[in-house]
Motif scaffolding. Structure first.
Motif, PDB file in Angstrom:
ATOM      1  N   ARG A  53      59.865  33.238   2.776  1.00 36.24           N
ATOM      2  CA  ARG A  53      59.478  34.372   3.609  1.00 36.24           C
ATOM      3  C   ARG A  53      60.239  34.384   4.939  1.00 36.24           C
ATOM      4  O   ARG A  53      60.720  35.430   5.388  1.00 36.24           O
ATOM      5  N   LEU A  54      60.327  33.226   5.544  1.00 36.45           N
ATOM      6  CA  LEU A  54      61.032  33.131   6.814  1.00 36.45           C
ATOM      7  C   LEU A  54      62.501  33.473   6.639  1.00 36.45           C
ATOM      8  O   LEU A  54      63.111  34.166   7.451  1.00 36.45           O
ATOM      9  N   ASP A  55      63.067  32.969   5.545  1.00 38.60           N
ATOM     10  CA  ASP A  55      64.482  33.244   5.296  1.00 38.60           C
ATOM     11  C   ASP A  55      64.695  34.736   5.064  1.00 38.60           C
ATOM     12  O   ASP A  55      65.668  35.322   5.519  1.00 38.60           O
ATOM     13  N   SER A  56      63.772  35.360   4.377  1.00 42.13           N
ATOM     14  CA  SER A  56      63.877  36.785   4.133  1.00 42.13           C
ATOM     15  C   SER A  56      63.822  37.567   5.441  1.00 42.13           C
ATOM     16  O   SER A  56      64.579  38.512   5.650  1.00 42.13           O
ATOM     17  N   LYS A  57      62.941  37.177   6.337  1.00 43.20           N
ATOM     18  CA  LYS A  57      62.818  37.862   7.614  1.00 43.20           C
ATOM     19  C   LYS A  57      64.093  37.706   8.439  1.00 43.20           C
ATOM     20  O   LYS A  57      64.559  38.647   9.079  1.00 43.20           O
ATOM     21  N   GLN A  58      64.676  36.509   8.397  1.00 44.02           N
ATOM     22  CA  GLN A  58      65.906  36.277   9.153  1.00 44.02           C
ATOM     23  C   GLN A  58      67.042  37.129   8.603  1.00 44.02           C
ATOM     24  O   GLN A  58      67.821  37.719   9.358  1.00 44.02           O
ATOM     25  N   LYS A  59      67.120  37.203   7.262  1.00 47.59           N
ATOM     26  CA  LYS A  59      68.183  38.021   6.674  1.00 47.59           C
ATOM     27  C   LYS A  59      67.996  39.496   7.021  1.00 47.59           C
ATOM     28  O   LYS A  59      68.966  40.214   7.286  1.00 47.59           O
ATOM     29  N   ALA A  60      66.743  39.933   7.025  1.00 46.58           N
ATOM     30  CA  ALA A  60      66.484  41.324   7.389  1.00 46.58           C
ATOM     31  C   ALA A  60      66.870  41.577   8.850  1.00 46.58           C
ATOM     32  O   ALA A  60      67.422  42.631   9.190  1.00 46.58           O
ATOM     33  N   ALA A  61      66.585  40.604   9.716  1.00 48.25           N
ATOM     34  CA  ALA A  61      66.951  40.746  11.132  1.00 48.25           C
ATOM     35  C   ALA A  61      68.464  40.817  11.300  1.00 48.25           C
ATOM     36  O   ALA A  61      68.983  41.625  12.072  1.00 48.25           O
ATOM     37  N   GLU A  62      69.160  39.958  10.566  1.00 44.53           N
ATOM     38  CA  GLU A  62      70.619  39.967  10.646  1.00 44.53           C
ATOM     39  C   GLU A  62      71.187  41.308  10.190  1.00 44.53           C
ATOM     40  O   GLU A  62      72.128  41.845  10.797  1.00 44.53           O
ATOM     41  N   ALA A  63      70.594  41.852   9.127  1.00 44.21           N
ATOM     42  CA  ALA A  63      71.083  43.130   8.620  1.00 44.21           C
ATOM     43  C   ALA A  63      70.828  44.244   9.635  1.00 44.21           C
ATOM     44  O   ALA A  63      71.709  45.079   9.893  1.00 44.21           O
TER      45      ALA A  63
END
Length: 364
Positions: free
Chosen positions: A71-81
């Motif tokens: 979940r955390l990794d998903s949030k970080q990837k979304a933030a980067e995008a």
């Protein structure tokens, strides 16, 4: 007096956004995200596969800790995008879309200094100075709490925070913040590093506002020496620093010193732009009138003729600085004529003009 500084401080709001979107400001953001403008998927399956794990519905043994990591990794990837798309929107000058995307990136990753700095730049551009200040203070807090932090990241943040304080009229806070940045740069880079010169100019501008003229002079002299040691073939930096110092001396009615540095600026600006010549010509006219008021007629005539030589060919008779210089010469003739010294003045002006015509480049 308006000290010429790096384009961040006194006038152009877009300059701050440019500096924040430079390599220095974005170094603490998401790194390779700038080259990756596609939106990554949020699906747990894809992210888990990227991590080398089996998706949850195919792996009954997946732990809660592993799921939280996904979940955390998903949030970080979304933030980067979101951040990458926000930067792309800035590059095409769609600032409204950029603001929304950068804000989304911050919501997803609120402790990323690069996101916060970019949001601050956008807020600054739109005149929301307190909001920009809040973003920068948050970014500064996160960077300073980071183990092994890069001191130059802190200095860049303080540079921009000082500009935001200045825009709100908080001069003491701006000065303290820039002094902190100066101390960081001096410790990390040495006392004569070229990045120090713009800060010295900024601090000189604040010293003038505080009426501390001795300190102002010291800062401007140091800024000039710094660019002289580091400018290499870029004579424009020397010209700007010389012009700043000349302006200060003019404000202080120290005409002889002002003349030295205006001429130094002209020398550094040989072959410079029309605007640069206009800028110096306006000051030379003012200097000529100061000499005229003080009864220093040869020096006054020298300034007026120099303005005419700078502008006559390219700007024509309608230019106000050119007209002012000619009016100054007429005043000289009138003043000396009324005092019975006209013949001597006319002879002196004739000899001076003949010398310049014989050696036109020396007059520049």
């Amino acid at each position: 007096m308006k000290i010429q500084t790096r384009p961040t401080v006194w006038t152009a709001h877009l300059a701050l956004i440019s500096s924040l979107l430079s390599a220095g400001a974005l170094a603490s953001a998401s790194g390779p995200v700038m080259a990756r403008l596609t939106i990554p998927t949020d699906s747990a399956e894809t992210i888990a596969a990227d991590m080398g794990d089996t998706p949850a519905n195919h792996a009954p043994g997946l732990t809660l800790r592993q799921l939280e990591t996904i979940r955390l990794d998903s949030k970080q990837k979304a933030a980067e995008a979101a951040f990458a798309l926000g930067v792309a929107a800035i590059e095409r000058e769609d600032f409204s879309t950029a603001q929304k995307l950068i804000h989304e990136a911050i919501q997803l990753h609120p402790t990323n200094p690069g996101y916060l700095q970019t949001a601050a730049a956008l807020s600054f551009r739109n005149g929301r100075f307190f909001e920009a200040q809040t973003y920068l203070l948050q970014a500064l807090e996160f960077i300073e709490d980071t183990p092994g932090k890069n001191d130059m990241d802190v200095a860049i943040l303080k540079d921009n925070l000082g500009s935001v304080y200045l825009s709100q009229g908080h001069y003491k806070q701006a000065e303290r913040t820039w002094q902190d940045s100066l101390a960081i740069r001096e410790k990390a880079l040495g006392h004569n590093h070229p990045s120090i010169a713009p800060l010295l100019n900024d601090l000189a501008g604040l010293a003038i506002l505080g009426g501390r003229f001795g300190e102002t002079e010291q800062l401007l002299v140091r800024a000039l020496h710094t660019v002289q040691e580091n400018s290499g073939s870029d004579s424009s930096l020397i010209a700007i620093a010389s012009h700043n110092l000349a302006d200060f001396y003019m404000e202080q009615r120290r005409a002889d010193e002002a003349e030295v540095f205006y001429r130094a600026a002209l020398d550094a600006w040989k072959g410079g732009t029309r605007q640069q010549r206009l800028q110096v010509s306006a000051k030379l006219n003012e200097l000529g009138n100061q000499y005229l008021s003080a009864g220093r007629f040869p020096e006054a005539g020298s300034q007026f003729r120099l303005v005419i030589g700078l502008l006559e060919k390219d700007f024509g008779n309608e230019n106000p600085h050119l007209q002012g210089a000619r009016m100054g010469l007429e005043k000289l003739e009138t003043l000396h004529g009324s005092s019975g010294e006209g013949d001597g003045l006319n002879q002196w002006m004739y000899e001076e003009l003949r010398g310049q015509l014989s050696h036109p480049h020396d007059a520049m």
